[in-house]
Design an enzyme around this catalytic site. Sequence first.
Site, PDB file in Angstrom:
ATOM      1  N   ASP A 103       0.856  -1.184   0.000  1.00  0.00           N
ATOM      2  CA  ASP A 103       0.000   0.000   0.000  1.00  0.00           C
ATOM      3  C   ASP A 103       0.896   1.239   0.000  1.00  0.00           C
ATOM      4  O   ASP A 103       1.707   1.418   0.913  1.00  0.00           O
ATOM      5  CB  ASP A 103      -0.839  -0.041   1.296  1.00  0.00           C
ATOM      6  CG  ASP A 103      -2.176   0.628   1.139  1.00  0.00           C
ATOM      7  OD1 ASP A 103      -2.228   1.680   0.492  1.00  0.00           O
ATOM      8  OD2 ASP A 103      -3.165   0.110   1.700  1.00  0.00           O
ATOM      9  N   ASP A 199      -2.934   4.645  -2.512  1.00  0.00           N
ATOM     10  CA  ASP A 199      -3.975   5.199  -1.657  1.00  0.00           C
ATOM     11  C   ASP A 199      -4.525   6.505  -2.242  1.00  0.00           C
ATOM     12  O   ASP A 199      -3.756   7.353  -2.702  1.00  0.00           O
ATOM     13  CB  ASP A 199      -3.322   5.482  -0.292  1.00  0.00           C
ATOM     14  CG  ASP A 199      -4.315   5.861   0.761  1.00  0.00           C
ATOM     15  OD1 ASP A 199      -5.199   5.057   1.064  1.00  0.00           O
ATOM     16  OD2 ASP A 199      -4.212   6.985   1.307  1.00  0.00           O
ATOM     17  N   GLU A 260      -6.721   3.350  -5.580  1.00  0.00           N
ATOM     18  CA  GLU A 260      -7.975   3.433  -4.829  1.00  0.00           C
ATOM     19  C   GLU A 260      -8.682   4.727  -5.205  1.00  0.00           C
ATOM     20  O   GLU A 260      -8.137   5.814  -5.029  1.00  0.00           O
ATOM     21  CB  GLU A 260      -7.695   3.443  -3.320  1.00  0.00           C
ATOM     22  CG  GLU A 260      -8.961   3.569  -2.507  1.00  0.00           C
ATOM     23  CD  GLU A 260      -8.812   4.355  -1.205  1.00  0.00           C
ATOM     24  OE1 GLU A 260      -9.657   4.188  -0.320  1.00  0.00           O
ATOM     25  OE2 GLU A 260      -7.864   5.162  -1.084  1.00  0.00           O
ATOM     26  N   HIS A 323     -11.052  -2.223   4.842  1.00  0.00           N
ATOM     27  CA  HIS A 323     -10.749  -1.653   6.162  1.00  0.00           C
ATOM     28  C   HIS A 323     -11.423  -0.297   6.363  1.00  0.00           C
ATOM     29  O   HIS A 323     -11.230   0.323   7.400  1.00  0.00           O
ATOM     30  CB  HIS A 323      -9.234  -1.505   6.300  1.00  0.00           C
ATOM     31  CG  HIS A 323      -8.674  -0.520   5.322  1.00  0.00           C
ATOM     32  ND1 HIS A 323      -8.659  -0.757   3.955  1.00  0.00           N
ATOM     33  CD2 HIS A 323      -8.162   0.717   5.483  1.00  0.00           C
ATOM     34  CE1 HIS A 323      -8.147   0.288   3.344  1.00  0.00           C
ATOM     35  NE2 HIS A 323      -7.833   1.203   4.244  1.00  0.00           N
ATOM     36  N   ASP A 324     -12.164   0.184   5.360  1.00  0.00           N
ATOM     37  CA  ASP A 324     -12.783   1.514   5.454  1.00  0.00           C
ATOM     38  C   ASP A 324     -14.305   1.466   5.527  1.00  0.00           C
ATOM     39  O   ASP A 324     -14.930   2.501   5.752  1.00  0.00           O
ATOM     40  CB  ASP A 324     -12.417   2.355   4.220  1.00  0.00           C
ATOM     41  CG  ASP A 324     -10.975   2.837   4.251  1.00  0.00           C
ATOM     42  OD1 ASP A 324     -10.432   3.040   5.352  1.00  0.00           O
ATOM     43  OD2 ASP A 324     -10.388   3.003   3.167  1.00  0.00           O
TER      44      ASP A 324
HETATM   45  C1  GLC Z   1      -7.572   5.753   2.126  1.00  0.00           C
HETATM   46  C2  GLC Z   1      -7.408   4.615   3.109  1.00  0.00           C
HETATM   47  C3  GLC Z   1      -7.939   5.041   4.439  1.00  0.00           C
HETATM   48  C4  GLC Z   1      -7.127   6.230   4.912  1.00  0.00           C
HETATM   49  C5  GLC Z   1      -7.139   7.355   3.881  1.00  0.00           C
HETATM   50  C6  GLC Z   1      -6.077   8.380   4.169  1.00  0.00           C
HETATM   51  O1  GLC Z   1      -8.886   6.021   1.839  1.00  0.00           O
HETATM   52  O2  GLC Z   1      -8.036   3.461   2.618  1.00  0.00           O
HETATM   53  O3  GLC Z   1      -7.898   4.014   5.396  1.00  0.00           O
HETATM   54  O4  GLC Z   1      -7.645   6.713   6.123  1.00  0.00           O
HETATM   55  O5  GLC Z   1      -6.886   6.887   2.583  1.00  0.00           O
HETATM   56  O6  GLC Z   1      -4.814   7.896   3.883  1.00  0.00           O
END
Ligand code: GLC
Length: 524
Positions: A103, A199, A260, A323-324
Amino acid sequence: MHIHSSGFNWWQHGVLYQVYPRSFQDSNNDGVGDLRGIIQRLDYIQDLGVAGIWFNPFFKSPKMDFGYDISDYRQVDPLFGTNEDLLELIQQCKKRNLKVVLDMVLNHTSDQHPWFVESRSSKDNPKRDWYIWHNSPNNWIGIFGGSAWEFCPETQEYYYHAFLKEQPDLNLRNPEVVAELKNLFRYYLEMGVDGFRLDAVNTYFEDEMRRDNPAISPSNIAPHITQKWVYNYDHQLNFTLLDELSAVVAEYDDRMIMGEVGRDGSDVDAWKTYYGSCNMRLDLVFNFDLLYGEFTPLKLANTIQLWETLPECKWPTYASSSHDQVRGVSRILTNTTANLYQKSTLLATTMLCLRGTPFVYYGEEIGLEQSFDLPKNQIRDPLAIRNNYLIEGRDGCRTPMKWDHTLPNAGFSTTAPWLPINDTHWDINVNTQLGNPHSILHWYRSLIKLRNETPALYKGEIEILESAVDTLLIKRSYEQEEVYIFLNFSEKDVEIPTILLNQHVLITTSSLQNILSPYSVIIV
Ligand code: GLC
């Protein structure tokens, strides 16, 4: 560009498993998972039949956002282990033919990163321009709430942060920053990692004129969001940078780059832009289409049709949990009589039989549920805490993996874990389910095996033959091979469509002939 000589790539062919390192396996009994813990469990992951693992960040970090605030990109955080552990993890994965996806958080660093410490120290520091500084804020709010600008008394200016104030945005317009990040990619690619999950790629660049965003009425899900992110999202330069990063990945054989892109699925053209043209930009876009809301046949049919409009050279992804977001199993068939086995097997069958790369989030394969309504003193997620607990936060989907119910803390750790174990069902643990051929875990393993062995399932065309309120009939085909997937989301028996009758049953959760029992599935 990132194409394997066979023409069909591992990230398309296989299932990807997401490991949240804090919650997978603790090896040193501090209540937090770590890399050595993951190494101990690699045989388990291999036996699932998945192609690779995406690891959430484990780099050095003050962990204000649980590792998404990095203070050294090249160092494993001591809480998770050492750089030697990482090398061992990569090697052990290779031995088992498991691909390793790291990641990469490039939009921002931690405010404790030496680059930012320097940058904030004075206006003429050489690292000043590595972050985004202004003498006055505009109206932009952060994704976690509050102004996206933080005042810095040392130099009497504000810095921009799309997320927490402890996550200052890097200035990606600065070529020195980009060169550094490209070298970071090369460092890990040389180490042998097989790909990156980038990310929040839609927040990389902001409007240079810093125009104010228009206001919107907040929703129940996100009461802290009161404006439409027009000027700090989806900037054209995001795509230019992704193309450059993609070119670095292409310097190495058979590697993958995924971004993402958190947005709802209705704006399909915006998603497509992140994919770019053939052989460029992102190999996969991790979308949020099935990560929100309920799971119904109509919604699924809609989503599938949406992703089928991608150009042929591009490949969809499907995830129901991460995880979100709230775990898929806790969003499917809510307020029905379906039990956890029925919910999980329906979810698994849907997700693993679509045309695209499926993601399985750790625990999903044993039916681990969302922990709703954690007591305030057990909430850790800054998203909840900094919004006065008006938002549920993401802890509920991050609770520890459950290995063995006869051991303390389900075998995750001998010490009280950082988040409480979800104990809604005693049999939601690996050990019990391994011993039960009718368990959720066995269903996942059998289905992944079937998928891996059936070209129609892993690379065939997809067609929705019927979608009703309660049922979905999908056809997958490759050359002469045809596979039909029929899903019953209702509490009633339904007749199996004639086209499926007298066909060889590949797998089913129903014991009836010609009839699909409530909440059951059949693949022929
Ligand atoms: C992404 C991650 C999340 C994080 C955010 C800031 O959306 O999946 O968990 O809090 O980015 O890095």
